[in-house]
Design an enzyme around this catalytic site. Structure first.
Site, PDB file in Angstrom:
ATOM      1  N   GLN A 131       3.070   9.979   0.939  1.00 60.33           N
ATOM      2  CA  GLN A 131       4.381   9.358   1.161  1.00 60.33           C
ATOM      3  C   GLN A 131       5.372   9.649   0.039  1.00 60.33           C
ATOM      4  OE1 GLN A 131       2.369   5.405   2.061  1.00 60.33           O
ATOM      5  NE2 GLN A 131       4.216   5.223   3.287  1.00 60.33           N
ATOM      6  N   HIS A 189      -2.449   8.358   6.304  1.00 67.09           N
ATOM      7  CA  HIS A 189      -1.360   9.090   5.634  1.00 67.09           C
ATOM      8  C   HIS A 189      -1.906  10.341   4.945  1.00 67.09           C
ATOM      9  CE1 HIS A 189       2.213   6.657   6.174  1.00 67.09           C
ATOM     10  NE2 HIS A 189       1.670   5.571   5.656  1.00 67.09           N
ATOM     11  N   HIS A 223      -4.981   2.593   7.207  1.00 65.22           N
ATOM     12  CA  HIS A 223      -3.594   3.047   7.348  1.00 65.22           C
ATOM     13  C   HIS A 223      -3.274   4.115   6.289  1.00 65.22           C
ATOM     14  CE1 HIS A 223       0.865   2.063   8.068  1.00 65.22           C
ATOM     15  NE2 HIS A 223       0.895   2.745   6.933  1.00 65.22           N
ATOM     16  N   GLU A 224      -3.678   3.854   5.044  1.00 62.53           N
ATOM     17  CA  GLU A 224      -3.349   4.787   3.955  1.00 62.53           C
ATOM     18  C   GLU A 224      -4.129   6.097   4.069  1.00 62.53           C
ATOM     19  OE1 GLU A 224      -0.798   4.066   2.584  1.00 62.53           O
ATOM     20  OE2 GLU A 224      -0.731   1.890   2.669  1.00 62.53           O
ATOM     21  N   GLY A 240       0.840  -1.188   0.000  1.00 60.04           N
ATOM     22  CA  GLY A 240       0.000   0.000   0.000  1.00 60.04           C
ATOM     23  C   GLY A 240       0.878   1.242   0.000  1.00 60.04           C
ATOM     24  N   CYS A 267       5.295  -0.027   7.717  1.00 59.25           N
ATOM     25  CA  CYS A 267       4.992   1.126   6.867  1.00 59.25           C
ATOM     26  C   CYS A 267       6.226   1.470   6.040  1.00 59.25           C
ATOM     27  CB  CYS A 267       4.609   2.322   7.734  1.00 59.25           C
ATOM     28  SG  CYS A 267       4.299   3.819   6.794  1.00 59.25           S
ATOM     29  N   LEU A 268       6.024   1.742   4.765  1.00 63.40           N
ATOM     30  CA  LEU A 268       7.159   2.067   3.889  1.00 63.40           C
ATOM     31  C   LEU A 268       7.899   3.327   4.343  1.00 63.40           C
ATOM     32  CD1 LEU A 268       5.675   1.217   0.376  1.00 63.40           C
ATOM     33  CD2 LEU A 268       7.400  -0.045   1.654  1.00 63.40           C
TER      34      LEU A 268
HETATM   35 NI    NI Z   1       2.366   3.566   5.702  1.00 66.76          NI
END
Ligand code: NI
Length: 180
Positions: free
Chosen positions: A51, A137, A133-134, A46, A91-92
């Site tokens: 991000q 962000h 989660h996204e 995701g 998380c990235l």
């Molecule tokens: Ni994330």
């Protein structure tokens, strides 16, 4: 297509609040392609536009086993339903960090697709977690915000220390916890 740079916590740009997309045009479609390529390369399941330092309400997700079912959500509006469940998330933007987070087990989400057409979805399991989660962000929120100040500071210092110069792929994600 192009690989985009993923912002790493505590980069202040992760706090930007994304604005709704007004017209789904070629540029948006291109951005979605680039975000997907970036997500798959990371690797992750995701990615939110925030991000990659784009303040637009766009999310790409692929929770399929073979990573061949991309889902794009433009202007997603989720409504959490079901009980609260705690799962470990990665998380990235926080390479190597795995923390337990409580979220709704199911969400109903309305959004526009890559074709600009509205759709609705009832998501459960990993997809439901991922959507919440996204969308966090997009609202300038990261999952460590759910932790105590003490734990958050520790993670912040750890990432600042590892930070610059270290290869992105060196994040030690547990295989069982995909980054979202
Ligand atoms: Ni994330």
């Amino acid at each position: 297509m192009a690989l985009l740079d993923i912002l790493v916590y505590p980069d202040p740009r992760l706090r930007n609040k994304a604005l709704p997309v007004e017209t789904v045009d070629k540029a948006i479609s291109q951005l979605i392609d680039d975000m997907a390529q970036t997500m798959y390369a990371a690797p992750g399941i995701g990615l939110a536009a925030t991000q990659v330092n784009v303040a637009k309400r766009i999310v790409v997700i692929d929770t399929s086993e073979n990573q061949d079912q991309l889902q794009a959500f433009i202007n997603p509006v989720p409504t959490g339903t079901g009980e609260q469940v705690e799962t470990e998330e990665g998380c990235l933007s926080l390479p190597g960090v795995i923390v337990p987070v409580k979220r709704h087990s199911e969400v109903r989400v309305s959004a526009l697709g890559k074709d600009g057409k509205p759709f609705e979805l009832h998501a459960t399991g990993l997809l439901a977690i991922c959507i919440q989660h996204e969308v966090d962000h997009l609202d300038g929120k990261v999952f460590v915000d759910y932790l105590s100040q003490l734990k958050r500071d520790r993670i912040r210092k750890q990432l600042l220390r590892e930070g610059r110069g270290s290869d992105k792929s060196s994040g030690q994600h547990k295989e069982s916890v995909p980054a979202i």
